[in-house]
Design a protein around this motif. Sequence first.
Motif, PDB file in Angstrom:
ATOM      1  N   ALA A  42      11.858  -5.007   1.181  1.00 50.92           N
ATOM      2  CA  ALA A  42      11.455  -6.033   0.217  1.00 50.92           C
ATOM      3  C   ALA A  42      10.324  -6.891   0.766  1.00 50.92           C
ATOM      4  O   ALA A  42       9.369  -7.236   0.044  1.00 50.92           O
ATOM      5  N   HIS A  43      10.415  -7.226   2.058  1.00 54.46           N
ATOM      6  CA  HIS A  43       9.382  -8.069   2.657  1.00 54.46           C
ATOM      7  C   HIS A  43       8.059  -7.321   2.751  1.00 54.46           C
ATOM      8  O   HIS A  43       6.976  -7.870   2.452  1.00 54.46           O
ATOM      9  N   ASP A  44       8.138  -6.034   3.190  1.00 51.12           N
ATOM     10  CA  ASP A  44       6.894  -5.277   3.386  1.00 51.12           C
ATOM     11  C   ASP A  44       6.241  -4.865   2.065  1.00 51.12           C
ATOM     12  O   ASP A  44       5.018  -4.690   2.009  1.00 51.12           O
ATOM     13  N   LEU A  45       7.043  -4.696   1.034  1.00 53.35           N
ATOM     14  CA  LEU A  45       6.465  -4.278  -0.240  1.00 53.35           C
ATOM     15  C   LEU A  45       5.980  -5.460  -1.082  1.00 53.35           C
ATOM     16  O   LEU A  45       5.191  -5.268  -2.010  1.00 53.35           O
ATOM     17  N   ARG A  46       6.431  -6.637  -0.765  1.00 51.72           N
ATOM     18  CA  ARG A  46       6.031  -7.795  -1.563  1.00 51.72           C
ATOM     19  C   ARG A  46       4.518  -8.025  -1.493  1.00 51.72           C
ATOM     20  O   ARG A  46       3.872  -8.242  -2.514  1.00 51.72           O
ATOM     21  N   THR A  47       3.970  -7.942  -0.257  1.00 51.45           N
ATOM     22  CA  THR A  47       2.531  -8.210  -0.101  1.00 51.45           C
ATOM     23  C   THR A  47       1.666  -7.170  -0.804  1.00 51.45           C
ATOM     24  O   THR A  47       0.765  -7.525  -1.594  1.00 51.45           O
ATOM     25  N   PRO A  48       1.881  -5.847  -0.566  1.00 58.00           N
ATOM     26  CA  PRO A  48       1.021  -4.887  -1.292  1.00 58.00           C
ATOM     27  C   PRO A  48       1.224  -4.924  -2.796  1.00 58.00           C
ATOM     28  O   PRO A  48       0.262  -4.722  -3.559  1.00 58.00           O
ATOM     29  N   LEU A  49       2.446  -5.195  -3.272  1.00 53.51           N
ATOM     30  CA  LEU A  49       2.659  -5.304  -4.705  1.00 53.51           C
ATOM     31  C   LEU A  49       1.935  -6.526  -5.270  1.00 53.51           C
ATOM     32  O   LEU A  49       1.377  -6.480  -6.382  1.00 53.51           O
ATOM     33  N   ALA A  50       1.950  -7.608  -4.512  1.00 51.21           N
ATOM     34  CA  ALA A  50       1.233  -8.807  -4.954  1.00 51.21           C
ATOM     35  C   ALA A  50      -0.273  -8.537  -5.010  1.00 51.21           C
ATOM     36  O   ALA A  50      -0.960  -8.953  -5.957  1.00 51.21           O
ATOM     37  N   ARG A  51      -0.774  -7.809  -3.965  1.00 50.08           N
ATOM     38  CA  ARG A  51      -2.211  -7.490  -3.983  1.00 50.08           C
ATOM     39  C   ARG A  51      -2.532  -6.558  -5.149  1.00 50.08           C
ATOM     40  O   ARG A  51      -3.586  -6.706  -5.801  1.00 50.08           O
ATOM     41  N   LEU A  52      -1.624  -5.608  -5.422  1.00 49.12           N
ATOM     42  CA  LEU A  52      -1.856  -4.687  -6.531  1.00 49.12           C
ATOM     43  C   LEU A  52      -1.899  -5.442  -7.847  1.00 49.12           C
ATOM     44  O   LEU A  52      -2.778  -5.205  -8.705  1.00 49.12           O
TER      45      LEU A  52
ATOM     46  N   ARG B  25     -12.293  -1.929  -9.158  1.00 52.21           N
ATOM     47  CA  ARG B  25     -10.939  -2.498  -9.212  1.00 52.21           C
ATOM     48  C   ARG B  25      -9.884  -1.388  -9.217  1.00 52.21           C
ATOM     49  O   ARG B  25      -8.831  -1.513  -8.576  1.00 52.21           O
ATOM     50  N   THR B  26     -10.185  -0.320  -9.935  1.00 51.02           N
ATOM     51  CA  THR B  26      -9.225   0.792  -9.986  1.00 51.02           C
ATOM     52  C   THR B  26      -9.075   1.443  -8.614  1.00 51.02           C
ATOM     53  O   THR B  26      -7.953   1.773  -8.184  1.00 51.02           O
ATOM     54  N   ASP B  27     -10.168   1.629  -7.918  1.00 54.18           N
ATOM     55  CA  ASP B  27     -10.102   2.219  -6.576  1.00 54.18           C
ATOM     56  C   ASP B  27      -9.277   1.339  -5.632  1.00 54.18           C
ATOM     57  O   ASP B  27      -8.491   1.839  -4.816  1.00 54.18           O
ATOM     58  N   ALA B  28      -9.457   0.020  -5.742  1.00 53.70           N
ATOM     59  CA  ALA B  28      -8.678  -0.883  -4.897  1.00 53.70           C
ATOM     60  C   ALA B  28      -7.186  -0.786  -5.229  1.00 53.70           C
ATOM     61  O   ALA B  28      -6.327  -0.812  -4.333  1.00 53.70           O
ATOM     62  N   ALA B  29      -6.884  -0.669  -6.542  1.00 55.36           N
ATOM     63  CA  ALA B  29      -5.483  -0.536  -6.939  1.00 55.36           C
ATOM     64  C   ALA B  29      -4.897   0.775  -6.431  1.00 55.36           C
ATOM     65  O   ALA B  29      -3.738   0.831  -5.982  1.00 55.36           O
ATOM     66  N   ILE B  30      -5.686   1.856  -6.481  1.00 57.59           N
ATOM     67  CA  ILE B  30      -5.211   3.152  -6.001  1.00 57.59           C
ATOM     68  C   ILE B  30      -4.915   3.088  -4.496  1.00 57.59           C
ATOM     69  O   ILE B  30      -3.932   3.678  -4.014  1.00 57.59           O
ATOM     70  N   VAL B  31      -5.774   2.375  -3.750  1.00 58.99           N
ATOM     71  CA  VAL B  31      -5.529   2.222  -2.306  1.00 58.99           C
ATOM     72  C   VAL B  31      -4.182   1.551  -2.054  1.00 58.99           C
ATOM     73  O   VAL B  31      -3.404   1.968  -1.183  1.00 58.99           O
ATOM     74  N   GLU B  32      -3.886   0.489  -2.811  1.00 57.06           N
ATOM     75  CA  GLU B  32      -2.604  -0.200  -2.641  1.00 57.06           C
ATOM     76  C   GLU B  32      -1.430   0.707  -3.020  1.00 57.06           C
ATOM     77  O   GLU B  32      -0.395   0.734  -2.344  1.00 57.06           O
ATOM     78  N   VAL B  33      -1.601   1.483  -4.092  1.00 59.17           N
ATOM     79  CA  VAL B  33      -0.526   2.402  -4.500  1.00 59.17           C
ATOM     80  C   VAL B  33      -0.313   3.469  -3.435  1.00 59.17           C
ATOM     81  O   VAL B  33       0.829   3.845  -3.126  1.00 59.17           O
ATOM     82  N   ASP B  34      -1.396   3.967  -2.845  1.00 58.78           N
ATOM     83  CA  ASP B  34      -1.267   4.985  -1.791  1.00 58.78           C
ATOM     84  C   ASP B  34      -0.509   4.425  -0.582  1.00 58.78           C
ATOM     85  O   ASP B  34       0.286   5.139   0.050  1.00 58.78           O
ATOM     86  N   ARG B  35      -0.765   3.166  -0.274  1.00 67.50           N
ATOM     87  CA  ARG B  35      -0.027   2.545   0.835  1.00 67.50           C
ATOM     88  C   ARG B  35       1.458   2.470   0.521  1.00 67.50           C
ATOM     89  O   ARG B  35       2.313   2.745   1.377  1.00 67.50           O
ATOM     90  N   LEU B  36       1.770   2.096  -0.714  1.00 62.00           N
ATOM     91  CA  LEU B  36       3.186   2.043  -1.111  1.00 62.00           C
ATOM     92  C   LEU B  36       3.818   3.432  -1.050  1.00 62.00           C
ATOM     93  O   LEU B  36       4.949   3.608  -0.553  1.00 62.00           O
ATOM     94  N   LEU B  37       3.109   4.418  -1.572  1.00 59.09           N
ATOM     95  CA  LEU B  37       3.640   5.782  -1.548  1.00 59.09           C
ATOM     96  C   LEU B  37       3.811   6.280  -0.117  1.00 59.09           C
ATOM     97  O   LEU B  37       4.764   7.015   0.187  1.00 59.09           O
TER      98      LEU B  37
END
Length: 457
Positions: free
Chosen positions: A242-252, A272-284
Motif C-alpha cells: 500500500a505504501h509503495d503503490l500510493r506514490t506511483p498511483l498518485a503520480r499516475l 502525458r500518455t507516455d508518462a502515464a504508461i511509464v507509471e503503469v509499467d512500474r506498477l506492473l
Amino acid sequence: MSSAPRSDLVRSTSFRIGIAYTAVFLASTAALGGIVHYIAVDAARGEIRAFAANEVTRLSDVHQRFGVTGLVAAAADDTAAPEGVDPLRVLVIDRAGRRLTGSLPPLMRRADGPFELQRRDGELSILGVGAVLSDGTFLAAGQSDASLRRTSRAILNAFLIGGGLAAALALAGAVVTARSVARRIAHIDATTRAIVAGDLSARVPDRGTGDEFDRLTAGINGMLDRIETLMADLKRVTTDVAHDLRTPLARLRQTLEQARQQAATPEDWAARTDAAIVEVDRLLETFTALLRIAEIEARARRAAFAPVDLSALVADLAETYEAVAEETGHRLTAMVEPGVSVVADRALLAQALSNLAENALRHTPPGTAISLAVSRTPVGARLVVRDDGPGIPAAMRGEVLKPFRRLDRSRTTAGNGLGLALVKAVATLHEGTLALSDADPGLVVTIDLPATAPSAA
C-alpha cells in the motif's frame, strides 16, 4: 487444568487400549495358568504312581524270596509315612480272592498296571499300581491324591489372586495413562482454540521428556511459528504494498489529470500518455515481481529443473553486464571454474544473478569493482557476487532480504525492494542458502546450491 470427565475418560482411545491390553494379558495369564496347572498336576500324578510302582517292585522281590508269608509281613510293616505325606497303602489278595493284608479298598479289576480308585463323594481318590504275582497273588500299592489336590488348588489360587491383582493394576494403569494423555491432548486442544480465537502467540507446552507427544508438540509449535511469521509477513507486505503503490498511483492520477486539464495538442497528449504508461509499467513490474516470488515460494517451478552448466551461465551473464558496467563507470570481472553444474531451474538462477548484478551496478558509485564467481563445493556449487562499494550494515542484512525492504527509507531511488527477496526465494526453492557478508569494504552475496535436485516435499 481440570481433569477430563469420567465419561470422557472411559470413551478415550488410550483407556480403551489399556482395557484391551488388560484383557489380552488376562487371557494370556489364564492360558499360562492352565498350562502350568496341567503340567504340575500331571507331574505329581506321575510321581505318585512311580512311588507306588517302586513299592510294588520291592514287595514283589520279597514275595520271590520269602513267599506269601514274607510278603504279608513286609506289607503290614510298611504302612507308616513321614509327617505331612499321605501314607502309601497296599493290598494283598490271594488267588482265591481273600484279602490277606492292606488298607486299600477292594479293587474291581485285578490286573497289572496303574489304577485309580474314586470315592463316591468325589473328594478323594487313590492312584496306584497293581501286579499279579507268579503264584496268582494280587499285589497293589497306592497313595491318596490329597496332596495333588492341594497342589492343584494352590496353583489355581495363585493364578486367580495374581491375575486379579494384575487386572487391578492394569486397570489403574489404563486410568492413569488415559488421564495423562487426556491432559496432553487438552493442552493441544486449548492451544488450537486460542489460535482460532486469534491468539497467534499461543503454543503447546513442552514437558521436555522427549517422547512422541513432545515430538508432536515440537512439530505443532514449529508450524505455529511458521504461520505466525507468514501472517506477520503478510501484514507487513500488505502495508508495504500500500505504501509503495500510493506514490506511483498518485503520480499516475496527477499525470492523467494534467493531461485532461492542460494538454491542448496531440503532442501534449502523447507526452502525458507516455508518462502515464511509464507509471503503469512500474506498477506492473512490482506486481509481476510479487507474483513471481509467490510462485517460487509455492514450489510451482520445480517442473523446470534440469542439469544446468553454471560455469557457462555465469560467463554469459558477465559478458552481458560487462558493457553495462563500462557505461556506468564500474569494473566487472568474472572468475569461473570450468565444468561446474547443478540440477536447477536455469531461468530462475539467471534471474537471481541478474538481480544481484543490477543491484551492485545501481547501488554502488562509479569506479566500484564488481566480480561474479562460480566454484565447485563438496556438496554442489557456490555463486558469489562481490563489490567494494558502501555495502550493507550488518543490522540490515536480514531485513533487506524481505519484500519491500530497502536501505533508502525515503524510497527516492529506483527500485521496488523485491530484488533480494526474489533471490532468497530462488535459493530456498533450490534448497540452497543465501548469505550476505562484509567484503571490507563492500558486500559479498553467496549462494550455495546442492548438486542434485531438491526433494518434492
